[in-house]
Design an enzyme around this catalytic site. Structure first.
Site, PDB file in Angstrom:
ATOM      1  N   GLY A  69       0.822  -1.207   0.000  1.00 46.63           N
ATOM      2  CA  GLY A  69       0.000   0.000   0.000  1.00 46.63           C
ATOM      3  C   GLY A  69       0.854   1.254   0.000  1.00 46.63           C
ATOM      4  O   GLY A  69       2.071   1.204  -0.236  1.00 46.63           O
ATOM      5  N   THR A  83      -3.527  -3.495  -1.837  1.00 48.50           N
ATOM      6  CA  THR A  83      -4.285  -3.096  -0.643  1.00 48.50           C
ATOM      7  C   THR A  83      -5.775  -3.274  -0.891  1.00 48.50           C
ATOM      8  O   THR A  83      -6.247  -3.004  -1.998  1.00 48.50           O
ATOM      9  CB  THR A  83      -4.004  -1.628  -0.236  1.00 48.50           C
ATOM     10  OG1 THR A  83      -4.995  -1.211   0.708  1.00 48.50           O
ATOM     11  CG2 THR A  83      -4.034  -0.670  -1.412  1.00 48.50           C
ATOM     12  N   ASP A  88      -7.862  -1.420   0.389  1.00 49.82           N
ATOM     13  CA  ASP A  88      -8.478  -0.096   0.567  1.00 49.82           C
ATOM     14  C   ASP A  88      -8.731   0.649  -0.746  1.00 49.82           C
ATOM     15  O   ASP A  88      -9.472   1.632  -0.765  1.00 49.82           O
ATOM     16  CB  ASP A  88      -7.588   0.788   1.457  1.00 49.82           C
ATOM     17  CG  ASP A  88      -7.278   0.138   2.793  1.00 49.82           C
ATOM     18  OD1 ASP A  88      -8.074  -0.713   3.220  1.00 49.82           O
ATOM     19  OD2 ASP A  88      -6.245   0.466   3.396  1.00 49.82           O
ATOM     20  N   ARG A 132     -28.757  -9.115   5.591  1.00 48.69           N
ATOM     21  CA  ARG A 132     -30.072  -8.642   5.188  1.00 48.69           C
ATOM     22  C   ARG A 132     -31.148  -9.692   5.488  1.00 48.69           C
ATOM     23  O   ARG A 132     -32.253  -9.351   5.917  1.00 48.69           O
ATOM     24  CB  ARG A 132     -30.113  -8.259   3.717  1.00 48.69           C
ATOM     25  CG  ARG A 132     -31.507  -7.755   3.334  1.00 48.69           C
ATOM     26  CD  ARG A 132     -31.693  -7.470   1.877  1.00 48.69           C
ATOM     27  NE  ARG A 132     -31.059  -6.231   1.487  1.00 48.69           N
ATOM     28  CZ  ARG A 132     -29.920  -6.155   0.826  1.00 48.69           C
ATOM     29  NH1 ARG A 132     -29.299  -7.248   0.451  1.00 48.69           N
ATOM     30  NH2 ARG A 132     -29.421  -4.998   0.498  1.00 48.69           N
ATOM     31  N   MET A 188     -13.844  -2.363   6.304  1.00 49.33           N
ATOM     32  CA  MET A 188     -12.508  -1.757   6.416  1.00 49.33           C
ATOM     33  C   MET A 188     -12.332  -0.664   5.351  1.00 49.33           C
ATOM     34  O   MET A 188     -13.290  -0.248   4.727  1.00 49.33           O
ATOM     35  CB  MET A 188     -11.455  -2.843   6.267  1.00 49.33           C
ATOM     36  CG  MET A 188     -11.283  -3.674   7.514  1.00 49.33           C
ATOM     37  SD  MET A 188      -9.938  -4.858   7.266  1.00 49.33           S
ATOM     38  CE  MET A 188      -9.534  -5.220   8.965  1.00 49.33           C
ATOM     39  N   ALA A 224     -27.164  -1.693  -0.214  1.00 46.97           N
ATOM     40  CA  ALA A 224     -27.397  -1.113   1.123  1.00 46.97           C
ATOM     41  C   ALA A 224     -28.244   0.147   1.010  1.00 46.97           C
ATOM     42  O   ALA A 224     -28.225   0.839  -0.013  1.00 46.97           O
ATOM     43  CB  ALA A 224     -26.061  -0.799   1.778  1.00 46.97           C
ATOM     44  N   GLU A 225     -28.970   0.442   2.067  1.00 46.97           N
ATOM     45  CA  GLU A 225     -29.825   1.643   2.065  1.00 46.97           C
ATOM     46  C   GLU A 225     -29.003   2.917   2.277  1.00 46.97           C
ATOM     47  O   GLU A 225     -29.302   3.955   1.703  1.00 46.97           O
ATOM     48  CB  GLU A 225     -30.892   1.522   3.164  1.00 46.97           C
ATOM     49  CG  GLU A 225     -32.106   0.680   2.783  1.00 46.97           C
ATOM     50  CD  GLU A 225     -31.762  -0.771   2.468  1.00 46.97           C
ATOM     51  OE1 GLU A 225     -31.072  -1.399   3.283  1.00 46.97           O
ATOM     52  OE2 GLU A 225     -32.158  -1.250   1.382  1.00 46.97           O
ATOM     53  N   HIS A 274     -11.185  -8.464  10.039  1.00 50.67           N
ATOM     54  CA  HIS A 274     -10.113  -9.053   9.222  1.00 50.67           C
ATOM     55  C   HIS A 274     -10.568 -10.122   8.252  1.00 50.67           C
ATOM     56  O   HIS A 274      -9.789 -10.526   7.371  1.00 50.67           O
ATOM     57  CB  HIS A 274      -8.994  -9.571  10.125  1.00 50.67           C
ATOM     58  CG  HIS A 274      -8.146  -8.464  10.645  1.00 50.67           C
ATOM     59  ND1 HIS A 274      -8.518  -7.695  11.714  1.00 50.67           N
ATOM     60  CD2 HIS A 274      -6.974  -7.962  10.195  1.00 50.67           C
ATOM     61  CE1 HIS A 274      -7.606  -6.770  11.919  1.00 50.67           C
ATOM     62  NE2 HIS A 274      -6.656  -6.908  11.013  1.00 50.67           N
TER      63      HIS A 274
HETATM   64  P1  ADP Z   1       0.774  -0.148   3.698  1.00 55.01           P
HETATM   65  O1  ADP Z   1       1.907  -0.419   2.764  1.00 55.01           O
HETATM   66  O2  ADP Z   1      -0.263  -1.210   3.644  1.00 55.01           O
HETATM   67  O3  ADP Z   1       0.244   1.258   3.545  1.00 55.01           O
HETATM   68  P2  ADP Z   1       2.157   0.676   6.165  1.00 55.01           P
HETATM   69  O4  ADP Z   1       1.730   2.095   6.040  1.00 55.01           O
HETATM   70  O5  ADP Z   1       2.073   0.044   7.509  1.00 55.01           O
HETATM   71  O6  ADP Z   1       1.349  -0.298   5.189  1.00 55.01           O
HETATM   72  O7  ADP Z   1       3.665   0.574   5.647  1.00 55.01           O
HETATM   73  C1  ADP Z   1       4.367  -0.658   5.640  1.00 55.01           C
HETATM   74  C2  ADP Z   1       5.811  -0.421   5.964  1.00 55.01           C
HETATM   75  O8  ADP Z   1       6.404   0.453   4.978  1.00 55.01           O
HETATM   76  C3  ADP Z   1       6.091   0.262   7.291  1.00 55.01           C
HETATM   77  O9  ADP Z   1       6.079  -0.615   8.394  1.00 55.01           O
HETATM   78  C4  ADP Z   1       7.481   0.845   7.058  1.00 55.01           C
HETATM   79  O10 ADP Z   1       8.479  -0.136   7.206  1.00 55.01           O
HETATM   80  C5  ADP Z   1       7.398   1.257   5.584  1.00 55.01           C
HETATM   81  N1  ADP Z   1       7.031   2.687   5.517  1.00 55.01           N
HETATM   82  C6  ADP Z   1       5.799   3.243   5.627  1.00 55.01           C
HETATM   83  N2  ADP Z   1       5.838   4.579   5.569  1.00 55.01           N
HETATM   84  C7  ADP Z   1       7.164   4.898   5.429  1.00 55.01           C
HETATM   85  C8  ADP Z   1       7.882   6.129   5.342  1.00 55.01           C
HETATM   86  N3  ADP Z   1       7.261   7.313   5.370  1.00 55.01           N
HETATM   87  N4  ADP Z   1       9.228   6.058   5.223  1.00 55.01           N
HETATM   88  C9  ADP Z   1       9.867   4.871   5.189  1.00 55.01           C
HETATM   89  N5  ADP Z   1       9.248   3.681   5.277  1.00 55.01           N
HETATM   90  C10 ADP Z   1       7.928   3.687   5.402  1.00 55.01           C
END
Ligand code: ADP
Length: 320
Positions: A104, A127, A129, A156, A171, A188-189, A251
């Site tokens: 993500g 992700t 999301d 439902r 989520m 969904a409503e 989850h």
């Molecule tokens: P996602 O990739 O699902 O958004 P996270 O935001 O938890 O998940 O990021 C996963 C990992 O990526 C973090 O635990 C960290 O190691 C690394 N990471 C996230 N943001 C940064 C950042 N600003 N700088 C460096 N590494 C980062």
């Protein structure tokens, strides 16, 4: 141009289809005659040198599985300059010339910092999301939406039997994509998302009127980033006087066998990522725009915030 080896890793929150993407990266690289390493457990594994060579069999029996065989983790140390330096040294130790990161926003941000230190990086948006800028699609969002819709269908049935209101929390982190997708597909409503203000009194009055008119159920989908579903449930019960229940899906939305859409798109993206990194490309994220694979600048992807499509929000309210 890569001569020897690339690596692939999954990072951050897991999503169904990450295996299909990693499998495609591995098999494409091998097809091109390039060695592939798997970095286990995200940046944590990169820093711990949990890096192993993969072969075609390493990714057998994988396309249909949720989760990620490479494991994933969160790693605070990678957020420091010294941490990233250690990671880079471990990659260099294995003569890794480029890295595909499936993850993500956070994981891709980490990748963009590593690329500034000289390691070529290609990202894939993984992700549930669906909140990565520049792409309509993220790996796993379709499977998660299907899981949420399946739950809504079941909820439902029971809501209707008891004439209940059921609030379903889905989520999505700070984004309403998953919620609005599940709400439209699940019929969904109401849908409550962080991006759009809603009027609790108006909603409750409408629900009371519709129950007077014979309605037997009401499904309200709430994005986890919008408000507390439990708190909302209490307020809705009080204001409407109608028996209200809250179901937090949690989850369960992350797991499960990926849908056909997630398997195909993750495979297409995995192939593109492997070919790009082998050809010497860097700072690219591959995604989809109107059904086609597109290349997005990595820094643009991590520095911009994807907005929720107002058309979907409008459609959800028209069709309720
Ligand atoms: P996602 O990739 O699902 O958004 P996270 O935001 O938890 O998940 O990021 C996963 C990992 O990526 C973090 O635990 C960290 O190691 C690394 N990471 C996230 N943001 C940064 C950042 N600003 N700088 C460096 N590494 C980062």
């Amino acid at each position: 141009m890569v001569k020897n080896a690339i690596a692939v890793m999954t990072s951050g929150g897991d999503s169904p289809g990450m295996n299909a993407a990693a499998r495609a990266v591995v098999r494409t690289a091998l097809f091109e005659g390039i060695k592939v390493y798997g970095i286990y457990n995200g940046y944590k594994g990169m820093l711990a040198d949990d890096i192993r060579e993969l072969n075609s069999r390493s990714v057998s029996d994988m396309i249909q599985r949720g989760g990620t065989f490479l494991g994933t983790a969160r790693c605070k140390e990678f957020k420091t300059e010294e941490g990233r330096q250690k990671g880079l040294e471990n990659l260099r130790k294995h003569d890794i010339e480029g890295l595909v990161i499936i993850g993500g926003d956070g994981s891709l941000t980490g990748g963009s910092l590593l690329s500034r230190m000289g390691m070529p990086i290609v990202g894939l948006p993984g992700t549930i999301d669906n909140d990565v800028w520049g792409t309509d699609y993220t790996i796993g969002a379709d499977t998660a939406a299907n899981t949420a819709v399946d739950a809504i269908n079941k909820l439902r049935d029971t809501a209707s039997a008891h004439r209940r209101i059921i609030i379903v929390e889905v989520m999505g982190h700070t984004s309403g994509w998953l919620a609005v997708t599940a709400a439209i597909a699940g019929g969904a409503e109401y849908v409550i998302v962080p991006e759009v203000k809603y009027d609790l009194d108006d909603m409750c009055n409408e629900i009371v009127e519709s129950y007077k008119g014979g309605r037997r159920y009401c499904i309200i989908v709430v994005a986890e980033g919008a408000c507390s579903a439990i708190g909302l449930g209490k307020q809705v019960a009080e204001k409407t006087g109608i028996d209200t229940r809250v179901s937090i899906l949690g989850h369960i939305q992350r797991g499960g066998s990926p849908t056909v859409e997630d398997r195909i798109k993750a495979s297409m993206l995995g192939e593109r990522a492997a070919l790009a990194i082998i050809s010497g490309a860097s700072n690219v994220v591959f995604g989809f725009d109107e059904g086609r694979v597109v290349a997005i600048n990595l820094f643009d992807a991590v520095n911009n915030k994807k907005t929720l499509d107002p058309e979907l929000v409008r459609l959800a309210s028209v069709l309720r």
